[in-house]
Design a protein around this motif. Structure first.
Motif, PDB file in Angstrom:
ATOM      1  N   ALA A 124       1.317  -1.364   0.275  1.00 45.77           N
ATOM      2  CA  ALA A 124      -0.353   0.112   0.305  1.00 45.77           C
ATOM      3  C   ALA A 124       0.880   0.385  -0.081  1.00 45.77           C
ATOM      4  CB  ALA A 124      -0.798  -0.037   1.180  1.00 45.77           C
ATOM      5  N   TYR A 125       1.772   0.556   0.922  1.00 49.91           N
ATOM      6  CA  TYR A 125       2.643   2.462   0.429  1.00 49.91           C
ATOM      7  C   TYR A 125       3.387   2.147  -0.254  1.00 49.91           C
ATOM      8  CZ  TYR A 125       2.777   2.505   5.955  1.00 49.91           C
ATOM      9  OH  TYR A 125       2.738   2.548   7.120  1.00 49.91           O
ATOM     10  N   SER A 126       3.499   1.288  -1.509  1.00 45.74           N
ATOM     11  CA  SER A 126       4.347   1.250  -2.948  1.00 45.74           C
ATOM     12  C   SER A 126       2.851   2.347  -3.689  1.00 45.74           C
ATOM     13  CB  SER A 126       4.510   0.540  -3.305  1.00 45.74           C
ATOM     14  OG  SER A 126       6.094  -0.116  -2.407  1.00 45.74           O
ATOM     15  N   GLN A 127       2.029   2.003  -3.606  1.00 42.85           N
ATOM     16  CA  GLN A 127       1.164   2.435  -4.817  1.00 42.85           C
ATOM     17  C   GLN A 127       1.071   4.284  -4.146  1.00 42.85           C
ATOM     18  OE1 GLN A 127      -1.692   0.164  -3.137  1.00 42.85           O
ATOM     19  NE2 GLN A 127      -1.617  -1.822  -4.658  1.00 42.85           N
ATOM     20  N   LEU A 128       0.933   4.387  -2.635  1.00 42.71           N
ATOM     21  CA  LEU A 128       1.198   5.861  -2.115  1.00 42.71           C
ATOM     22  C   LEU A 128       2.055   7.175  -3.208  1.00 42.71           C
ATOM     23  CD1 LEU A 128      -0.222   5.710   1.433  1.00 42.71           C
ATOM     24  CD2 LEU A 128      -1.534   6.424  -0.899  1.00 42.71           C
ATOM     25  N   GLN A 129       3.548   5.730  -2.909  1.00 45.40           N
ATOM     26  CA  GLN A 129       4.231   7.061  -3.896  1.00 45.40           C
ATOM     27  C   GLN A 129       3.994   6.697  -5.087  1.00 45.40           C
ATOM     28  OE1 GLN A 129       8.929   5.882  -2.251  1.00 45.40           O
ATOM     29  NE2 GLN A 129       8.629   5.040  -4.101  1.00 45.40           N
ATOM     30  N   ASP A 130       3.789   5.842  -5.920  1.00 45.63           N
ATOM     31  CA  ASP A 130       3.494   5.822  -6.994  1.00 45.63           C
ATOM     32  C   ASP A 130       2.537   7.090  -7.127  1.00 45.63           C
ATOM     33  OD1 ASP A 130       5.329   4.128  -7.173  1.00 45.63           O
ATOM     34  OD2 ASP A 130       3.485   2.834  -7.936  1.00 45.63           O
ATOM     35  N   GLN A 131       1.388   7.368  -6.634  1.00 47.66           N
ATOM     36  CA  GLN A 131       0.714   8.723  -6.553  1.00 47.66           C
ATOM     37  C   GLN A 131       1.846   9.994  -6.345  1.00 47.66           C
ATOM     38  OE1 GLN A 131      -2.813   7.597  -3.739  1.00 47.66           O
ATOM     39  NE2 GLN A 131      -3.152   5.707  -4.910  1.00 47.66           N
ATOM     40  N   ALA A 132       1.680   9.624  -5.575  1.00 43.50           N
ATOM     41  CA  ALA A 132       2.766  10.728  -5.288  1.00 43.50           C
ATOM     42  C   ALA A 132       3.822  11.847  -6.263  1.00 43.50           C
ATOM     43  CB  ALA A 132       3.829  10.928  -3.856  1.00 43.50           C
ATOM     44  N   ARG A 133       4.521  10.272  -6.756  1.00 45.71           N
ATOM     45  CA  ARG A 133       5.201  10.721  -7.714  1.00 45.71           C
ATOM     46  C   ARG A 133       4.807  11.269  -9.036  1.00 45.71           C
ATOM     47  NH1 ARG A 133       9.753   5.691  -9.185  1.00 45.71           N
ATOM     48  NH2 ARG A 133      10.403   6.789  -7.573  1.00 45.71           N
ATOM     49  N   LYS A 134       3.428  10.205  -9.348  1.00 50.03           N
ATOM     50  CA  LYS A 134       2.725  10.397 -11.178  1.00 50.03           C
ATOM     51  C   LYS A 134       2.230  12.051 -10.622  1.00 50.03           C
ATOM     52  CE  LYS A 134       1.508   5.989 -12.050  1.00 50.03           C
ATOM     53  NZ  LYS A 134       0.038   5.175 -12.371  1.00 50.03           N
ATOM     54  N   GLN A 135       1.938  12.743  -9.291  1.00 52.61           N
ATOM     55  CA  GLN A 135       1.345  14.728  -9.274  1.00 52.61           C
ATOM     56  C   GLN A 135       2.551  14.873  -8.608  1.00 52.61           C
ATOM     57  OE1 GLN A 135      -1.203  13.307  -5.885  1.00 52.61           O
ATOM     58  NE2 GLN A 135      -3.004  11.828  -7.090  1.00 52.61           N
ATOM     59  N   TYR A 136       3.973  14.850  -8.902  1.00 49.30           N
ATOM     60  CA  TYR A 136       4.748  15.193  -8.507  1.00 49.30           C
ATOM     61  C   TYR A 136       4.920  16.164  -7.489  1.00 49.30           C
ATOM     62  CZ  TYR A 136       5.725  14.933 -13.263  1.00 49.30           C
ATOM     63  OH  TYR A 136       6.198  14.321 -14.703  1.00 49.30           O
ATOM     64  N   LYS A 137       4.245  15.743  -6.186  1.00 47.81           N
ATOM     65  CA  LYS A 137       4.280  15.877  -4.854  1.00 47.81           C
ATOM     66  C   LYS A 137       5.603  16.250  -3.620  1.00 47.81           C
ATOM     67  CE  LYS A 137      -0.589  15.845  -3.812  1.00 47.81           C
ATOM     68  NZ  LYS A 137      -1.289  15.094  -2.656  1.00 47.81           N
ATOM     69  N   GLY A 138       5.919  17.130  -3.373  1.00 47.95           N
ATOM     70  CA  GLY A 138       6.977  17.087  -2.981  1.00 47.95           C
ATOM     71  C   GLY A 138       8.049  16.672  -3.213  1.00 47.95           C
ATOM     72  N   LEU A 139       8.615  15.864  -2.419  1.00 46.11           N
ATOM     73  CA  LEU A 139       9.900  15.487  -3.149  1.00 46.11           C
ATOM     74  C   LEU A 139      10.588  15.067  -5.212  1.00 46.11           C
ATOM     75  CD1 LEU A 139      11.123  13.058  -0.454  1.00 46.11           C
ATOM     76  CD2 LEU A 139      13.154  14.890  -1.333  1.00 46.11           C
ATOM     77  N   TRP A 140       9.174  14.484  -5.368  1.00 48.58           N
ATOM     78  CA  TRP A 140       8.802  14.069  -6.464  1.00 48.58           C
ATOM     79  C   TRP A 140       9.150  14.768  -7.267  1.00 48.58           C
ATOM     80  CZ3 TRP A 140      11.020  10.436  -6.077  1.00 48.58           C
ATOM     81  CH2 TRP A 140      10.135   8.602  -5.018  1.00 48.58           C
ATOM     82  N   SER A 141       9.064  16.799  -6.682  1.00 52.12           N
ATOM     83  CA  SER A 141       8.709  17.247  -8.159  1.00 52.12           C
ATOM     84  C   SER A 141       9.802  18.385  -8.276  1.00 52.12           C
ATOM     85  CB  SER A 141       7.961  18.268  -7.604  1.00 52.12           C
ATOM     86  OG  SER A 141       8.453  19.427  -6.676  1.00 52.12           O
TER      87      SER A 141
END
Length: 182
Positions: A144-161
């Protein structure tokens, strides 16, 4: 006489085996599954200490920027470590926190923790892009954590931006640097 002694020993043995069988079928908890609600002080972006007992807790399955670590967004540096620490501080300051300890390692209890406003602190950090799922090699991946990270990455949130170094790589680089300076 010997026959009576044998009968007595058998009777005692039978009573002991019945008592052990009864004890074996009774569940006795080894320790509480969930900590009693506590007030905490944040140590870093993924760990905190119970202010009453001093017990140290680390969020299970995730890592985050080191305290002095920065990330770059459009050539502008921002303190990702300080931001992650501030988020965890805000999520726990003045709030009751409870943890399910999964195991102890290096003097810390690896735990799934919640506060009065966050059902799962690690999951909410991942949603905000302020935490990273530990690599599978660490043996702590939560699907479930991997899925949440993938969503944040796709939305360019926080570190993923931003551009940033994985915290475990930065730790290794720092350890290598300190070993070579000796």
């Amino acid at each position: 006489m010997i026959r009576q002694m044998l009968i007595s020993l058998l009777a005692v043995g039978l009573r002991l085996s019945v008592a052990s069988a009864e004890e074996a079928s009774v569940y006795t908890p080894q320790s509480a599954l969930q900590s009693t609600p506590m007030r905490v002080e944040v140590i870093d972006a993924t760990s905190f200490r119970d202010i009453e007992t001093g017990a140290r807790y680390r969020l299970y399955g995730v890592d985050s920027c080191l305290a002095m670590q920065t990330a770059n967004l459009n050539r502008q540096s921002w303190p990702c470590g300080a931001v992650a620490i501030a988020w965890l501080t805000n999520a726990t300051l003045g709030k009751w926190v409870s943890c399910n300890a999964l195991r102890e390692t290096a003097g810390q209890l690896l735990s799934r923790c919640a506060s009065s406003e966050h059902q799962d602190l690690a999951a909410d950090m991942l949603k905000e892009g302020l935490a990273i799922v530990l690599p599978i090699a660490e043996g702590q991946e939560v699907r479930a954590y991997s899925q949440l990270q993938d969503q944040a990455r796709k939305q360019y949130k926080g570190l993923w931006s931003s551009q940033f170094m994985m915290p475990w790589d930065l730790r290794a680089k720092q350890a290598e640097g300190s070993a070579s300076s000796r």
